[in-house]
Design a protein around this motif. Structure first.
Motif, PDB file in Angstrom:
ATOM      1  N   SER A 160       0.751  -1.137  -0.119  1.00  0.00           N
ATOM      2  CA  SER A 160       0.048   0.046   0.023  1.00  0.00           C
ATOM      3  C   SER A 160       0.946   1.256  -0.050  1.00  0.00           C
ATOM      4  O   SER A 160       0.260   2.332  -0.255  1.00  0.00           O
ATOM      5  CB  SER A 160      -0.901  -0.046   1.206  1.00  0.00           C
ATOM      6  N   SER A 161       2.399   1.074   0.329  1.00  0.00           N
ATOM      7  CA  SER A 161       2.961   2.229   0.219  1.00  0.00           C
ATOM      8  C   SER A 161       3.407   2.618  -1.132  1.00  0.00           C
ATOM      9  O   SER A 161       4.104   3.616  -1.473  1.00  0.00           O
ATOM     10  CB  SER A 161       4.432   1.942   1.101  1.00  0.00           C
ATOM     11  N   CYS A 162       3.166   1.742  -1.987  1.00  0.00           N
ATOM     12  CA  CYS A 162       3.614   2.057  -3.561  1.00  0.00           C
ATOM     13  C   CYS A 162       2.382   2.569  -4.158  1.00  0.00           C
ATOM     14  O   CYS A 162       1.508   1.984  -4.958  1.00  0.00           O
ATOM     15  CB  CYS A 162       3.966   0.662  -4.305  1.00  0.00           C
ATOM     16  N   VAL A 163       2.335   3.976  -3.948  1.00  0.00           N
ATOM     17  CA  VAL A 163       1.015   4.600  -4.114  1.00  0.00           C
ATOM     18  C   VAL A 163       1.007   4.790  -5.906  1.00  0.00           C
ATOM     19  O   VAL A 163      -0.211   5.407  -6.199  1.00  0.00           O
ATOM     20  CB  VAL A 163       0.833   5.750  -3.484  1.00  0.00           C
ATOM     21  N   LYS A 164       1.928   4.664  -6.370  1.00  0.00           N
ATOM     22  CA  LYS A 164       1.822   4.775  -7.994  1.00  0.00           C
ATOM     23  C   LYS A 164       1.341   3.664  -8.755  1.00  0.00           C
ATOM     24  O   LYS A 164       1.511   3.641  -9.882  1.00  0.00           O
ATOM     25  CB  LYS A 164       3.259   5.396  -8.357  1.00  0.00           C
TER      26      LYS A 164
END
Length: 545
Positions: free
Chosen positions: A485-489
């Protein structure tokens, strides 16, 4: 004038023409000079009248009665006769048309109107400018045909008409411009054939006609252009073969016939006959035979772009100055030769979609400047070598659709600039290296259709710039890391056909840019509520499919 010149001895007539091209004239009376000055002033004002939009900084604001026209912005006059010799208004956001009154600037030597928004047509009156040496109208919206009568401007040395909307044929009459050094008509809508008369341009150094709709064969008379350095006619509709005479033009530095329908083969002595060659472009044609071994003699060669043809045989060595080697989408067989290690200046290697076999040679590990390596769609085997981790500048690595086995090398972590890693459709085993999925530079990571096992490391959340993650069709297990979920891209997240268990992390609701999510064919058992929000996902293949 014609009668007067006819009555002069030949050598005096010749001197007259030379003086004309240099912008000199015979002595004039004061009245004649004043008359000529007024002609130039009125011609410039007529030019201004045709301009409908001007740079907000006021490119033509000085064109008024407060200043002599020789002091107007973009205008240069000769010191002796105070007549306009240069009109330089490039990159001034001008729109409108070019006034036919420009043909009254009889002393004009240079016209620079590039990078504007001029439209309509090139005025026929340009053919009256007997002293004109440079005509530069590139990057506008000029349409119509190239006027054949600009050939009357016999002093022309450079004609730049690229990036416009010109149509029709290249006029045969241009073949009479014996002083012409540069003819650039690329990126227009030109049709017809390459005129045979261009073979008369003995001074021509550069001919560029890329991205048009020119058809037919290349005329053999182009082999007469012994001063030619740059020849570019890629992305047209040419057919037939390249005349052998062109391959004897030893002055050529750049040769690009890519994206046509040209056939035949290259002569074996190509690299010997063209010792100054720096760029060789022949991609997307119908060439057959071998890539000439003699290219190793072309010591200045930096770019070889010969992909998407029907070349066969294995590749040979090239010049040590080579920067880009593109032989993709051919039928080349055999191994990559071990001697390729001498090409230490390579920044890009593109050999995808061929029939290469064997292992990646250790020499590739010495290419300290290599930024992109594409070997996909071949028959390479063995392990993905650890020495690829030595390529500190590597940004893109394409190895998909081969027969590689073993693990994904963990020391790829040393490639701190790596943006793309594609190893799909191989026979890879082992776990996904946490060192690789920790690279913050990564944009695309695809490893589908292998035999990877173990869990997807929680370090995957370190790939803050990640846009595509595809690990589908493996044997991965455990839970899907909530750190994703930290990979927002993220745009594509494909994890289907594995053995993932547990629930889908509720934190996935943060992935607002996600366009496709495929969780199917796993052992997941709960679909989060946010899946039902229309504004969230463009396409979802959920855990129940």
């Amino acid at each position: 004038m014609g009668f007067a010149m006819a009555s002069l001895p030949f050598h005096l007539s010749l001197c007259f023409l030379v003086l004309l091209c240099l912008g000199s004239g015979f002595p004039r009376t004061a009245g004649a000079v004043l008359s000529g000055n007024e002609t130039d002033r009125l011609a410039l004002l007529a030019f201004k009248d045709e301009i409908t939009s001007i740079n907000p900084f006021g490119a033509l604001s000085s064109w008024n009665q407060s200043f002599h026209f020789c002091q107007w912005s973009g205008v240069t006059c000769g010191r002796l006769h105070q007549r306009v010799i240069v009109l330089d208004l490039d990159d001034q956001h001008l729109s409108g048309s070019i006034s036919p009154h420009i043909g009254n600037l009889s002393f004009l030597r240079e016209i620079w109107l590039d990078n504007n928004s001029l439209s309509h047509q090139i005025p026929l009156e340009l053919g009256r400018l007997q002293r004109l040496q440079i005509l530069s109208l590139s990057n506008n919206s000029i349409g119509g045909k190239i006027p054949a009568n600009i050939s009357a401007s016999s002093c022309l040395t450079r004609v730049h008409l690229s990036l416009n909307r010109l149509e029709g044929q290249i006029p045969e009459e241009l073949g009479s411009l014996s002083n012409l050094k540069v003819l650039n008509v690329e990126k227009n809508n030109l049709t017809g054939v390459v005129p045979r008369t261009l073979g008369n341009l003995s001074s021509l150094q550069t001919f560029k006609a890329l991205q048009n709709s020119i058809s037919g064969n290349l005329p053999d008379v182009l082999g007469r252009l012994t001063n030619l350095r740059g020849f570019g006619i890629a992305n047209n509709r040419l057919v037939g073969t390249i005349p052998s005479s062109i391959f004897n033009l030893s002055s050529i530095r750049a040769f690009d016939v890519g994206r046509n329908r040209i056939q035949g083969s290259f002569p074996s002595e190509l690299g010997i006959n063209l010792p100054n060659l720096e760029f060789l472009g022949a991609s997307s044609n119908l060439f057959t035979g071998s890539v000439p071994f003699s290219l190793s003699n072309a010591s200045k060669l930096q770019i070889v772009s010969m992909g998407n043809n029907k070349f066969t045989d294995s590749i040979r060595n090239f010049s040590t100055n080579l920067r880009i080697l593109a032989l993709d989408n051919n039928k080349i067989t055999g191994n990559i030769p071990s001697g390729i290690g001498s090409l230490i200046n390579l920044v890009g290697i593109y050999l995808w979609n061929n029939e290469f076999t064997g292992e990646i040679p250790p020499d590739l590990g010495t290419f300290c400047q290599l930024q992109e390596l594409s070997l996909s769609g071949n028959k390479f085997s063995g392990k993905i070598p650890m020495f690829l981790g030595n390529l500190s500048l590597l940004a893109k690595l394409y190895l998909e659709e081969n027969y590689f086995d073993g693990n994904i090398p963990s020391n790829l972590r040393n490639c701190k600039l790596l943006e793309v890693l594609s190893v799909d459709r191989n026979n890879l085993t082992g776990t996904t290296p946490r060192e690789v999925v920790s690279l913050s530079s990564m944009l695309n990571l695809t490893a589908s259709e292998n035999h990877l096992t173990g869990s997807l490391p929680i370090e995957v959340g370190s790939m803050k710039n990640l846009e595509v993650l595809d690990v589908s069709n493996n044997m991965l297990s455990g839970e899907i890391p909530s750190t994703l979920s930290s990979c927002v891209k993220l745009r594509l997240l494909l994890v289907e056909a594995n053995n993932f268990q547990g629930t889908v992390p509720s934190s996935f609701s943060n992935l607002r840019g996600l366009e496709e999510l495929d969780l199917s064919r796993n052992s997941l058992w709960k679909t989060p509520r946010f899946f039902g929000r229309r504004q969230f996902f463009a396409e979802i293949k959920s855990i129940n499919e």
